[in-house]
Design an enzyme around this catalytic site. Structure first.
Site, PDB file in Angstrom:
ATOM      1  N   GLY A  85      24.401   9.271 -34.885  1.00 14.68           N
ATOM      2  CA  GLY A  85      24.957   9.039 -33.564  1.00 14.68           C
ATOM      3  C   GLY A  85      24.203   9.909 -32.575  1.00 14.68           C
ATOM      4  O   GLY A  85      23.096  10.369 -32.852  1.00 14.68           O
ATOM      5  N   ARG A  86      24.799  10.168 -31.440  1.00 12.45           N
ATOM      6  CA  ARG A  86      24.135  11.017 -30.445  1.00 12.45           C
ATOM      7  C   ARG A  86      24.419  12.497 -30.639  1.00 12.45           C
ATOM      8  O   ARG A  86      23.769  13.346 -30.017  1.00 12.45           O
ATOM      9  CB  ARG A  86      24.532  10.579 -29.032  1.00 12.45           C
ATOM     10  N   GLU A  89      21.422  15.175 -31.204  1.00 13.11           N
ATOM     11  CA  GLU A  89      20.579  15.597 -30.088  1.00 13.11           C
ATOM     12  C   GLU A  89      21.226  16.732 -29.297  1.00 13.11           C
ATOM     13  O   GLU A  89      20.537  17.517 -28.657  1.00 13.11           O
ATOM     14  CB  GLU A  89      20.231  14.423 -29.169  1.00 13.11           C
ATOM     15  N   HIS A 116      20.450   9.456 -36.947  1.00 15.59           N
ATOM     16  CA  HIS A 116      19.832  10.443 -36.062  1.00 15.59           C
ATOM     17  C   HIS A 116      19.949  11.874 -36.601  1.00 15.59           C
ATOM     18  O   HIS A 116      19.452  12.815 -35.974  1.00 15.59           O
ATOM     19  CB  HIS A 116      20.463  10.381 -34.666  1.00 15.59           C
TER      20      HIS A 116
END
Length: 187
Positions: A85-86, A89, A116
């Site tokens: 997912g995000r 990051e 990710h």
């Protein structure tokens, strides 16, 4: 059984985060969720639709958190999972993440990354010389981090197990559980 740390945060993909937690618990292992704070993290649903070149994102479930990153003693865990997912990051720059993740790589303990998830060890310089899967558009990032990218559902490189995303979770889970089974049992 093993004690596994699941390192995540807001905007983690719901299946990437919850599937491993439930699979580990189903297998008799202890899955401990850690995030920047102890409030439940807000997960998201990533889906692939024919009229979208990437993926869509919708609100998902909330995942209870057991520990804040600052309170994690990595010595108390046998393995690490970093869902996609995000969230990766964002969490990769958290001051405690380097300390936590580096411990598992330095001690050659099982590390599972999903989608990710490889962004975290890549940002820390820990993928250099390794082979990993990741969400396919991250191929250039993985290669820039010094790793070899493989487009497969269950890439095993020593104690590291990776996959491209939630559609790969059955294969990834079987591979991760095999690697986890090699960890000496706690007394």
């Amino acid at each position: 059984m093993a004690r596994v740390l699941v390192l995540t945060g807001d905007a983690a993909e719901v299946l990437d985060a919850m599937y491993p937690v439930f699979r580990l618990r189903e297998g008799g292992h202890e899955a401990v969720v850690a995030a920047p704070t102890t409030r439940p993290v807000k997960l998201v649903v990533h889906d692939f639709e024919p009229d979208c070149d990437a993926y869509t994102e919708k609100p998902g479930h909330r995942l209870p958190v057991d520990l804040a990153f600052a309170d994690v003693d990595p010595e108390r865990f046998d393995a690490l999972v970093i869902p996609g997912g995000r969230a990766p990051e964002h969490i990769r720059t958290h001051p405690d993440v380097d300390r936590i993740v580096r411990h598992f790589f330095d001690h050659d303990l099982p590390v599972g990354t999903i989608c990710h998830g490889p962004q975290v060890p890549a940002a820390l310089g820990l993928l250099r010389g390794r082979t990993t899967a990741a969400y396919p558009p991250l191929q250039v990032d993985v290669e820039q981090a010094g790793a070899t990218f493989v487009d497969a559902p269950d890439v095993v490189d020593g104690a590291m197990v990776s996959c491209r995303g939630w559609p790969d979770l059955p294969e990834w889970s079987r591979a991760f559980m095999r690697v986890l089974a090699k960890v000496p049992q706690r007394a």
